[in-house]
Design an enzyme around this catalytic site. Sequence first.
Site, mmCIF file in Angstrom:
data_model
loop_
_atom_site.group_PDB
_atom_site.id
_atom_site.type_symbol
_atom_site.label_atom_id
_atom_site.label_comp_id
_atom_site.label_asym_id
_atom_site.label_seq_id
_atom_site.Cartn_x
_atom_site.Cartn_y
_atom_site.Cartn_z
ATOM 1 N N ASP A 20 -0.079 -1.045 13.133
ATOM 2 C CA ASP A 20 0.334 -2.330 12.554
ATOM 3 C C ASP A 20 0.606 -3.387 13.623
ATOM 4 O OD1 ASP A 20 0.101 -1.157 10.086
ATOM 5 O OD2 ASP A 20 2.211 -0.614 9.964
ATOM 6 N N LYS A 71 -6.446 -3.105 5.623
ATOM 7 C CA LYS A 71 -5.010 -3.392 5.480
ATOM 8 C C LYS A 71 -4.845 -4.581 4.524
ATOM 9 C CE LYS A 71 -3.703 -0.129 8.356
ATOM 10 N NZ LYS A 71 -2.988 1.053 7.869
ATOM 11 N N ARG A 77 1.571 -9.677 8.711
ATOM 12 C CA ARG A 77 1.485 -9.452 10.171
ATOM 13 C C ARG A 77 0.608 -10.513 10.844
ATOM 14 N NH1 ARG A 77 4.920 -5.478 10.403
ATOM 15 N NH2 ARG A 77 4.742 -3.810 8.881
ATOM 16 N N GLN A 100 0.178 7.414 4.946
ATOM 17 C CA GLN A 100 0.202 7.231 3.486
ATOM 18 C C GLN A 100 -0.523 8.369 2.793
ATOM 19 O OE1 GLN A 100 -1.121 3.209 2.744
ATOM 20 N NE2 GLN A 100 0.747 2.349 3.627
ATOM 21 N N GLY A 115 0.824 -1.207 0.000
ATOM 22 C CA GLY A 115 0.000 0.000 0.000
ATOM 23 C C GLY A 115 0.855 1.253 0.000
ATOM 24 N N ARG A 168 -7.775 -2.735 -1.977
ATOM 25 C CA ARG A 168 -7.632 -1.726 -0.913
ATOM 26 C C ARG A 168 -8.004 -0.330 -1.418
ATOM 27 N NH1 ARG A 168 -1.943 -2.781 1.952
ATOM 28 N NH2 ARG A 168 -2.704 -1.122 3.324
ATOM 29 N N SER A 189 -3.486 9.088 8.647
ATOM 30 C CA SER A 189 -2.812 8.117 7.774
ATOM 31 C C SER A 189 -1.535 8.715 7.221
ATOM 32 C CB SER A 189 -3.744 7.714 6.620
ATOM 33 O OG SER A 189 -2.982 7.169 5.557
HETATM 34 O O1 SPQ Z 1 2.352 -0.561 2.918
HETATM 35 P P1 SPQ Z 1 1.193 -1.276 3.520
HETATM 36 O O2 SPQ Z 1 0.843 -2.480 2.712
HETATM 37 O O3 SPQ Z 1 -0.018 -0.397 3.718
HETATM 38 O O4 SPQ Z 1 1.693 -1.809 4.952
HETATM 39 C C1 SPQ Z 1 1.234 -1.638 6.321
HETATM 40 C C2 SPQ Z 1 1.839 -2.863 7.113
HETATM 41 O O5 SPQ Z 1 1.195 -3.501 7.928
HETATM 42 O O6 SPQ Z 1 3.023 -3.108 6.890
HETATM 43 C C3 SPQ Z 1 -0.283 -1.567 6.468
HETATM 44 F F1 SPQ Z 1 -0.910 -2.569 6.117
HETATM 45 O O7 SPQ Z 1 1.843 -0.504 6.929
HETATM 46 C C4 SPQ Z 1 1.479 0.861 6.702
HETATM 47 C C5 SPQ Z 1 0.859 1.446 7.952
HETATM 48 O O8 SPQ Z 1 -0.283 0.760 8.360
HETATM 49 C C6 SPQ Z 1 2.754 1.591 6.342
HETATM 50 C C7 SPQ Z 1 2.638 3.069 6.462
HETATM 51 C C8 SPQ Z 1 3.688 3.931 5.864
HETATM 52 O O9 SPQ Z 1 4.811 3.467 5.630
HETATM 53 O O10 SPQ Z 1 3.391 5.124 5.626
HETATM 54 C C9 SPQ Z 1 1.619 3.671 7.157
HETATM 55 C C10 SPQ Z 1 0.503 2.930 7.770
HETATM 56 O O11 SPQ Z 1 -0.639 3.014 6.946
HETATM 57 P P2 SPQ Z 1 -1.650 4.260 7.013
HETATM 58 O O12 SPQ Z 1 -2.695 3.965 5.981
HETATM 59 O O13 SPQ Z 1 -2.203 4.271 8.381
HETATM 60 O O14 SPQ Z 1 -0.878 5.435 6.681
#
Ligand code: SPQ
Length: 451
Positions: free
Chosen positions: A335, A362, A408, A187, A111, A140, A185
């Site tokens: 996470d 997730k 995870r 991301q 993601g 997603r 978030s």
């Molecule tokens: O990258 P991805 O697949 O979304 O990975 C996860 C994980 O568990 O490794 C979530 F499933 O981590 C994200 C985390 O939950 C990684 C991340 C980042 O590097 O910015 C931020 C988190 O997500 P979000 O949507 O809360 O920003």
Amino acid sequence: MLNPIVTSEFANARQRLIVRPATDRIALVGRVRIPGDKSISHRALMLGALAEGETTIEGLLLGEDPRSTAACFRALGAEISELNTERVTVRGIGIGNLKEPANLLDAGNSGTTLRLMLGILASHPNRFFTITGDDSLRSRPMGRVVKPLSIMGAQIWGRRDNTLAPLAVNGQVLKPIHYRSPIASAQVKSCILLAGLATEGATTVTEPALSRDHSERMLRAFGAEVIVDPETISATVMGPAKLTGQAVIVPGDISSAAFWLVAAAIVPGSDLTIENVGINPTRTGILDVLLQMGANITLENERDAAGEPVADLRVRYGPLQGCEIGGAIIPRLVDEIPILAVAAAVAQGKTIIRDAEELRVKESDRLAVMAAALQKMGAQVTEQSDGMEITGPATLQGAEVDSHTDHRIAMSLAIAALVAQGETVIDRAEAAAISYPDFVPTLERLTASPI
Ligand code: SPQ
């Protein structure tokens, strides 16, 4: 000598991990080094590609997710050396200079790769990009980044009203915005800040609670002007920015350390030191909660590694109590909730996890999948719309469970199995390689020698 606790069966790239209880002859003792932080690894590769000059990365995570990021940025014209943990070099091509790839970009299971890259691609005018991912990633939600990018003037198309990958991006000159994100978030925040790099003016994101701030720290280190306002929980990037290649040192991933923190806290007799763990305060909710549950954890050798705080974490077995988890701490441990659910199942009393609805989108629906797997193992768990209620202590029973291809979940269930009675089989355990390729060998090593 055969490991009496952990064995594996492989068929068609699918791993069935068989874990037997640690009994009273095995404890997790000694020292363990965890792989590099996944979030920081992605960002080092991305900013390295967007910078001018050379970036070197020490301690890069060699998991599947950063490999997806590296493959995408190679296709976009950045020169990235062979990936290793010692020293990866990235010869960046400068903001605005990514080339149009002749084929689909593939973010795999990641993601972070897809969402952060969308901000970068959308702000590259006169180029067309298409990006997709695996079955999990294609289900997603991408609307959370497509929406603010569209307000900036981005042109992005995809299935279900432009919210699902595969996505097509027609790069544009964007305009700056102040985006008030409905969710905390990293991301979403990082995607918009990265789009802001190539955009004239101040691009700001305000969040309802602070999410991990690795992008803000690293953007600054690479020379961008980033203004952070802790009072309003806002981050601003001034564009157009120029990034200059840096030497990045990636600390160990606290999200990977979390499995050993809980394992050593719940397996009697354990005394484990986890080395070189990143303890950025936006990521340490797991430590706060485990300490509140009564875990015996101490921070040793606290230091700074290229702008990120790091420490060794010593954890010793001891009884845990249930606790309540919700509100602003959730983004600081988002996470780690699957592995915290394992700790809660064997803790004395009730644990309530709320405000965690984000777990449903997730790599799997982590609330539904963890609740079902722990119930199958005999834990008293009630799934709620935004969390779980777990009443312990349960005597867990070995069972056949499935990772749902979520790294995870695979690792959390392997740790639960250490304290279950009888054999647990975790199907599709190969998913651990997304963020922790050496998880199973490390589990084998830590459980190999009787105390
Ligand atoms: O990258 P991805 O697949 O979304 O990975 C996860 C994980 O568990 O490794 C979530 F499933 O981590 C994200 C985390 O939950 C990684 C991340 C980042 O590097 O910015 C931020 C988190 O997500 P979000 O949507 O809360 O920003």
